[in-house]
Write an enzyme that holds these catalytic residues in place. Structure first.
Site, short mmCIF file in Angstrom:
data_model
loop_
_atom_site.label_atom_id
_atom_site.label_comp_id
_atom_site.label_asym_id
_atom_site.label_seq_id
_atom_site.Cartn_x
_atom_site.Cartn_y
_atom_site.Cartn_z
N ARG A 99 0.81 -1.21 0.00
CA ARG A 99 0.00 0.00 0.00
C ARG A 99 0.85 1.27 0.00
NH1 ARG A 99 -3.30 1.69 -2.65
NH2 ARG A 99 -4.28 -0.35 -2.43
N LYS A 134 1.34 24.28 -3.86
CA LYS A 134 0.06 23.67 -3.47
C LYS A 134 0.19 22.16 -3.56
CE LYS A 134 -2.46 27.73 -5.09
NZ LYS A 134 -3.41 28.28 -6.07
N LYS A 166 5.22 38.59 -3.44
CA LYS A 166 3.84 38.62 -3.89
C LYS A 166 3.16 39.90 -3.42
CE LYS A 166 1.91 34.76 -4.75
NZ LYS A 166 1.16 33.48 -4.71
N GLU A 199 5.46 39.59 -8.19
CA GLU A 199 4.10 39.53 -8.72
C GLU A 199 3.61 40.95 -8.97
OE1 GLU A 199 0.94 36.90 -6.88
OE2 GLU A 199 0.21 38.89 -6.29
N ASP A 220 -0.09 38.19 -12.59
CA ASP A 220 -1.10 37.43 -11.83
C ASP A 220 -2.52 37.85 -12.20
OD1 ASP A 220 -1.74 35.49 -9.79
OD2 ASP A 220 -2.43 37.18 -8.58
#
Length: 284
Positions: A99, A134, A166, A199, A220
């Site tokens: 597994r 992510k 950012k 960004e 962005d």
């Protein structure tokens, strides 16, 4: 900082701890200790195979006496019925590693397959599809390996290997100029040689980023039309600056952004919501 091999070893230690614990009760109670077996990895869905070498680490870590023979390597296109590899050794070990190995390979292969679909949409263009942060906690290195196996490219691995300024950083720092200046000084003070990406949200910010001397500009949440205009402006001012598109870009809209001339397109969907590739590990 730990090496890649050390981080993978830590991940496998945790995986065995949560799945096997102090022993597979079913296997230990039904299979004789001296039983020997042979199993193969059967591919049940078309896609890109990824995780073969990690599977080898799974078997070697749990029981070095397990012997693995590989027929299909990482990054290869596979179809239902293909046998990727065969493993021989103590039956108990085969059953207890099954597994963990499948969880890793199915996820990595799903990511590689999805990445290949995205990169295929950019065929004929110089644009590369990028992953993001992510990712599944603890699985990032493996998931980013899978992106590369699928033909994509890695963005930064984490917060430590690239500076990405950012919108929140810009706002808290009092503007792009301040943020980039501080980032460059921090790198100098700490002996770091890191790329700096910013960004941007509009044309004035593009101009400010160019003046500040960044390595890459992230557009962005731009439309493809605004992206093409921004690319033309950036190329005119500094053709050496890399350009990345980001923000809600899908498989359907990907090509339009690539045709706008960007170097990279970052896509969170490569890792955050991928379905694993179907495969099984069966006695043979």
């Amino acid at each position: 900082m730990k090496s890649t091999d050390e981080l993978i070893d830590d991940l496998l230690t945790l995986a065995f701890a949560e799945d096997v614990g102090d022993g597979d009760a079913t296997t230990l109670s039904t299979i004789p200790a001296d039983a020997m077996g042979r199993q193969h990895l059967l591919v049940k869905q078309e896609g890109i195979l990824a995780g073969v070498e990690i599977a080898r680490k799974v078997f070697e870590k749990f029981d070095p006496s397990l012997k693995m023979e590989v027929f299909i390597n990482d990054g290869a296109h596979v179809k239902p019925g293909d046998i990727a590899f065969v493993v021989e050794g103590p039956t108990r070990s085969l059953l207890q590693t099954e597994r963990t190995m499948l969880n890793i390979m199915q996820r990595m292969s799903g990511i590689a397959t999805t990445t290949a679909k995205y990169q295929e949409r950019l065929e004929g263009l110089h644009t590369k599809v990028l992953d993001t942060r992510k990712t599944t906690p603890g699985m990032r290195l493996l998931e980013k390996m899978a992106v590369k196996m699928g033909g994509g490219a890695n963005h930064r691995i984490g917060l430590f290997d690239m500076i990405l300024i950012k919108d929140n950083h810009v706002d808290f720092a009092g503007g792009i100029t301040n943020a980039v200046s501080r980032a460059k000084q921090w790198c100098k003070d700490n002996g770091k040689d890191l790329k700096i990406e910013v960004e941007v949200r509009n044309t004035p910010e593009i101009m400010e980023a160019l003046e500040a001397g960044v390595d890459r500009i992230m557009l962005d949440n731009y439309t493809p039309e605004r992206t093409a205009e921004a690319v033309a402006l950036i190329r005119e001012k500094n053709p050496n600056v890399e350009i990345e598109s980001s923000g809600g870009i899908t498989l359907d809209t990907l090509r339009a952004y690539g045709e706008a001339g960007v170097d990279f397109i970052s896509v969170g969907a490569l890792t955050h919501s991928v379905k694993g590739l179907d495969m099984s590990f069966k006695a043979c």
